[in-house]
Design a protein around this motif. Sequence first.
Motif, PDB file in Angstrom:
ATOM      1  N   UNK A   1      12.567   4.328  -2.749  1.00 13.70           N
ATOM      2  CA  UNK A   1      12.626   5.470  -2.059  1.00 13.70           C
ATOM      3  C   UNK A   1      12.204   5.089  -0.597  1.00 13.70           C
ATOM      4  N   UNK A   2      13.130   5.470   0.448  1.00 15.92           N
ATOM      5  CA  UNK A   2      12.910   5.557   1.699  1.00 15.92           C
ATOM      6  C   UNK A   2      12.526   4.234   2.235  1.00 15.92           C
ATOM      7  N   UNK A   3      12.831   3.167   1.755  1.00 19.13           N
ATOM      8  CA  UNK A   3      12.623   1.641   1.778  1.00 19.13           C
ATOM      9  C   UNK A   3      12.706   1.424   3.289  1.00 19.13           C
ATOM     10  N   UNK A   4      13.941   1.944   3.880  1.00 16.55           N
ATOM     11  CA  UNK A   4      14.035   1.091   5.317  1.00 16.55           C
ATOM     12  C   UNK A   4      12.797   2.123   6.280  1.00 16.55           C
ATOM     13  N   UNK A   5      12.399   3.095   5.797  1.00 10.71           N
ATOM     14  CA  UNK A   5      11.408   3.592   6.646  1.00 10.71           C
ATOM     15  C   UNK A   5      10.023   3.254   6.513  1.00 10.71           C
ATOM     16  N   UNK A   6       9.798   2.510   5.380  1.00 12.06           N
ATOM     17  CA  UNK A   6       8.180   1.924   5.183  1.00 12.06           C
ATOM     18  C   UNK A   6       8.063   0.874   5.787  1.00 12.06           C
TER      19      UNK A   6
ATOM     20  N   UNK B   1      14.195  -4.864  10.255  1.00 11.08           N
ATOM     21  CA  UNK B   1      13.017  -4.916   9.431  1.00 11.08           C
ATOM     22  C   UNK B   1      12.261  -6.351  10.058  1.00 11.08           C
TER      23      UNK B   1
ATOM     24  N   UNK C   1       4.232  -9.428  14.037  1.00  9.16           N
ATOM     25  CA  UNK C   1       2.834  -9.746  13.256  1.00  9.16           C
ATOM     26  C   UNK C   1       2.976 -11.380  12.932  1.00  9.16           C
TER      27      UNK C   1
ATOM     28  N   UNK D   1       0.770  -1.171   0.022  1.00  9.47           N
ATOM     29  CA  UNK D   1       0.042   0.002  -0.052  1.00  9.47           C
ATOM     30  C   UNK D   1       0.929   1.227   0.012  1.00  9.47           C
ATOM     31  N   UNK D   2       2.117   0.946   0.179  1.00  5.93           N
ATOM     32  CA  UNK D   2       2.882   2.196   0.324  1.00  5.93           C
ATOM     33  C   UNK D   2       3.376   2.785  -1.070  1.00  5.93           C
ATOM     34  N   UNK D   3       4.099   4.008  -0.910  1.00 11.64           N
ATOM     35  CA  UNK D   3       4.257   4.450  -2.389  1.00 11.64           C
ATOM     36  C   UNK D   3       5.822   3.995  -2.592  1.00 11.64           C
TER      37      UNK D   3
END
Lengths: 759, 269
Positions: free
Chosen positions: B33-38, B75, B82, B18-20
Motif C-alpha cells: 500500500x502506497x509503496x511509491x509514497x513511502x 526512488x 543518502x 519503519x513504515x507501515x
Amino acid sequence: MSPDGPRMKRGRESMTTAKTQTEKMALRALPGDEVRQILWRFADRYDLQMAVQAVRALARGPVARMVADGARNSHEWTDEKAALLNEFDASGLTALGMDPEFGGYVEGPKNLALALAAFELSWVDGGSATSAMATNLALGPIHERGTPEQQKTYMSRCVPPQPGEKRTIWRGAFALTEPLPYVGVNTRVLSGGVRVAKWKEGEEPLLQVEKRGRFITNMAFANFVTAAVDSDDERIKGSCMIILHEDDPGVFDRGAPTRKLVHQLSSTNDPIFSLKVPASRIVGGFKVRDGVLVPNYDHAEIIAAVFRRTRVTVGLMTAAKLLSAVEPIIRYQRGRYRGGKTIEPGSAFHELGLQQKEDVLHRLVDIWASGEASAALGFAAARLFDEFDPIEKHKDKVFEERGLKGRAQLKELKKLEKPALEYIELAATPAAKRDAKRFEELEADRLVQFMVQDAVANVLCPAVKLWNTGQGTNMMREAVSLMGGYGITEDCPGFIGQKWMDAQLEATYEGPEAVQRRQLAITMTQPVFLAHFRQWIAEMRRVAGRRPGTGACTVASAMELWLWTLRHLSEAEDADGTPLYRDKRQGVTFPMADALCWLLASRQQILDLLELERRGPENEALAEGLPGYVRFFTDLCHVQAARAAGEVGRLCSELVFGYNRHPSWEAEGASCYQADELEPLDGFIPGIAACARSFTDVVEADGSHPQKAGPCVCFTGMEAFTSMRRKLDGCLTGARMAKDRAARDLTQVMIPEVPDYPT
Amino acid sequence: MSQGFHLVVCGSIVPDPLQTLEPIQGAEGPALKNEMMLPAVLDPWAGHALYEAAHLAAATPDSKVWLVSLGPRAKLQQLMMTIAPKAAFELVALDGPAGGFTEAWETAEALAECIKTIPGLDRSRLLLFGGCASASRDAGVTMQMVGERLEISDQFLAVDELTPQENGTIRILERIEAGRYQVSECAGPPLVAAWATGRLPEPPNNAQLGMQNMRSIMPALQKAQPARVGAEGVEFLEVEVPKQRRNTRVVEDASVDEMAREIVEWIRK
Ligand SMILES: Cc1cc2nc3c(=O)[nH]c(=O)nc-3n(C[C@H](O)[C@H](O)[C@H](O)COP(=O)(O)OP(=O)(O)OC[C@H]3O[C@@H](n4cnc5c(N)ncnc54)[C@H](O)[C@@H]3O)c2cc1C
C-alpha cells in the motif's frame, strides 16, 4: 437546470468510481522528501538534498539518542554533549556553511542550505541546531564584513581537517549581549570597551578589550569570540566588532553555565574577557585618520547584516517543531485505547481512538496548517537571501568604490526608489503591454534590483523571526495539550513538551519579538514594499480565479483591509488628537506588524501549493499520491487563510475603532434620536417612532435610554472599512468545510509503524 | 597486483522498514500500500556489499566500483542522496519495479544483461557483489543467477570477509550453519560474492565525495533503460508481511542464569 441536477448526476455514478475518486483525492501518506523538495524549491539542488539526508541521519540518530537518554537534564557542557560537535563535523554539517575556497562544498550563498540543516536538527532537538549554527553566527560578522585575510583565516580554521591534515578545528562564539543593565534588545547600550594599549609610530596598534557577555552560546569551548565593543578611548572612533582568541594575553574567562531551561544540547555561559589583541582583529579592518583609529564598520552595521540572515534560520527551527509534532500526535490519538480489555480490534475505538472526536482533529489541522505556513514563509525568506546576497554584495562594492557610507548611502538609495517602483509596476504588466526596453533596462540594473529585493528582505526576515517563533510557540502549546499528560513529560513521543519550551527561546534570542516588530513597523511602510504588496493582492486574486479553494481570495481581501488600515492609521489621530502610526506608539505599529505576518505566511503557503501542483507531475514517485497531496494542502491553505483573515480583521478593527471615543448619552449631538423629535414625524410616516426604537437609539422624553454604554457607534467616514470587513467575513465561506475535509484525512492517512527516532 | 578489481555491486531500494507495510491487491498483482509514497532505503545486504566494495577499491589501486540498481528511477534518485556521500561508485540504473513481488529470475536476467553492456568493464577482473538476500523478498537466489548468466562459476554466499592475498588469490569467509565460517581460497576474479553483513560499519558521510558522485549519477539516472521485470506467469496465493512478535516483561533482579534458562526454554518451545 434544476437544483437537483448535479446531485442526480452524481447519483448515477457507479459506487466504485466515486470511491476510487475519493481515495485518489485523499491524503494517503505523510508528505515525504519528494513533496518537500518541490514545496521548498530544492528539487534541483542535489547538494542540498544530500545535506538534508546527512543532517537527518545525525538528528534522528545520535542527537535523538542523547535526548532520549536525558542529556538535556544538565546545564553543564558535558563530554557527552561535546561529542556531538564531532558528529556535526563528520556529517558534513560543520562545513556546510563554508565556501568551497575555504573547504566547504556548497557553491554560492548558503542561506537555504543552513535553513534546511537547522530545520532537520530542530525536528528532533532545537539545542543541537543552536549548537551547530553558533559557529556560523560567530563567523557571521567576518563573513559579512571581514577583510579577505580575516575571512580566509577563520573560515578555513573552522572547517574540519581533511584526512591526513593535522589541525584542530576552531569553534566560535558571538558575544553581543551583556549583563544587565547593558545590551539586550537595545544593542546600542554597550558597556564592552576597547582602548589603545600600545601604539608605536608606524606599528600596528595593540588594543585592550574589556567585555562581559551574558548568555553566550558555544562559550564552554569556543576558541575565538567575535565581540561587540564600544570605544573607551578618544583615539578610537565609535564601536566595532573584534575577534578575541582563547590564548590572547589577559583574561579569557568562560564564565559559569547559564541555568537555562531549554536548548540544553547547546552551551551557554556568561564569559568575562580582558585581553590584549592587535588592531588587525577589528572585523572589516580600520583606517587611521588624524591619529585616530577608525573602524571601517561599526558594530550595529555588522550585526544588522548578520542577523538579517541568521534570524531566518531560527524561524525555521520553530516551523520544524510544528511539523514534527503531527506524526506523534496521530499515533497517540489512534493508539490511545488499544489494548483495553473491551477494545476489540476493528472497532472504532481500536482503529481511531481519540480520532473519533472532532475537536482533536481540528486542532491538529490547525497545528499542521501553521507549520506549513511558517515553513513556507521561512524557506521563501531563505531563498530570497540566496538570490539577494550577490546583489547586495554588488551594491556594497559600488558604494564602497564611490566612497558612500551612512547617510550619503541612504540618500543615494532614495534616488533609486522611483526606478524600483517603476520596475515593480512593469514586472506586473503583461509582457505584451509593457515597455520591453525599459523593463529590460531596469532588470539589468543591479542597484535597482537591490532596492526591489531589499524592500522585501527587510520585511520577510523580521516576519519569519517574529511569526514563526511567536505564533509557533503558541501552536506548540496546542500540540502539547493534544498529548494529554504525556505532553508535559520527558517521555512524550517526539519530545513535544521540550520543543514547546525550546520554541520560546527561539522567539527570544537573536532579537526577541519586540525587536522584530520594531523593524517591521518601519520596513513595512516603505513605498517599495507597499508597491510589492499591492501586486501581491492582485496576484492572490488571480490565483483565486484559477484555484478557488485555496483561500487566496480570503488572503487578498484581508490584505486590502490591512492596507486600508495602515493608510488610515498613518493619517488618523486618537480621540485625544494624538497621531496614531508613530514610532512611539507600539500599541498601533506592533499589532499591524503582527497582522502583516499572518498574511505573508498564508500567501507563501498558497504559492508553495501552486508550485507542488506545477512541478509534482515531473516526479514519477509522486504520480500516485499527488492528487491527494494537492487536495489536502489546498484545504490546509484555506484553513490557514481563514485564520489569518480572522486575526487581521480583529486587529484592524481594534485599531481603527479602538482609538475613538465611544459616543455617550450625555454628549451634545449624540448620534441618536430624541423621542420628541420622532413623535411629530409619526404623523407623516406612520410607525416610524416604533420602528426607530428597534433600529437605532432613542432617548425618551424623561431622559432615559437603552441600557448600554452609549448610543451605538456611527460608521460615517468608515464605510469603506466596514464594507471591506463585511466582505472579509463573507470570504470565510467554505473554510470550515475545508477543515472538516482535512480532519477526515487525518483519520485515514498512513503513518509509519514506529517513529524513526528514539523518544 | 598488477591490475585492480572491477567491482560491480547489484543493489536497489527496499521500503523503509519503519513504515507501515501493508500488502494489497493492486491492478497488476500484489503490491504494498502506497509503496511509491513511502521512503525507501538501500537494501541492507546490498549496502554491506557496496561498502565492502568501496573499501576494497580504495585499498586496491586501479580498481573501480559500479553500482547496478534496478528500481523506480525517481526512488533511486532519492536514495542516491543518502548513499552518494558514503562510497565512491558509478551508478548504472535500470528503471523498473523493485518491490517484493518481482520474480528473481527476471531481475537476474535484467541485471546480467545490463552488466554485460557496461562500457570499460573488464569481466576477467570482475568481482560481482550483491546481498545474500533482499529485505523486500528474501529469495536469496538473485546473485547466483546473475553470476550464472555472466558465466562466473566461483560463487560465494553469505560472505562476511573477502581478502585479496599477496599471491593474487582471494580468501573468503562464508557463513555456514552452527555459527561457523567456511574458509575458501579462490584463484582470483571473476567471482560472485553475495554478502551477509560483512565487517564494515556504514561509512561516514563525505559531502565532497557525494558531490563528485552526483556528477555521474544524474546522467546515469536520466539514461536509465526501462527493465521489463515482474512476475509473469506467477500466481500469488497469499502475501503477508512477517509479523514482529514482541513479548516484553519487565523483571528486575533476574540472575543471568535465570535469564539464560528462560531463553533456552522459549527456543525449545
Ligand atoms: C540560551 C540563550 C542563548 C543566547 N545566545 C546568545 C549569543 O550567543 N550571543 C549573544 O550575544 N546573545 C545571546 N543570547 C542573548 C539574547 O539574544 C538576549 O537575551 C535577547 O536579545 C534579549 O535581551 P534581554 O534578555 O536583555 O531582554 P531585554 O532587553 O531586557 O528585553 C526584555 C523584553 O522587554 C521588552 N522590550 C525591551 N526593549 C523593548 C523595546 N524597545 N520595545 C518594546 N519592548 C521592548 C520585550 O518584550 C523584551 O522581550 C542568548 C540568550 C539565551 C537565553
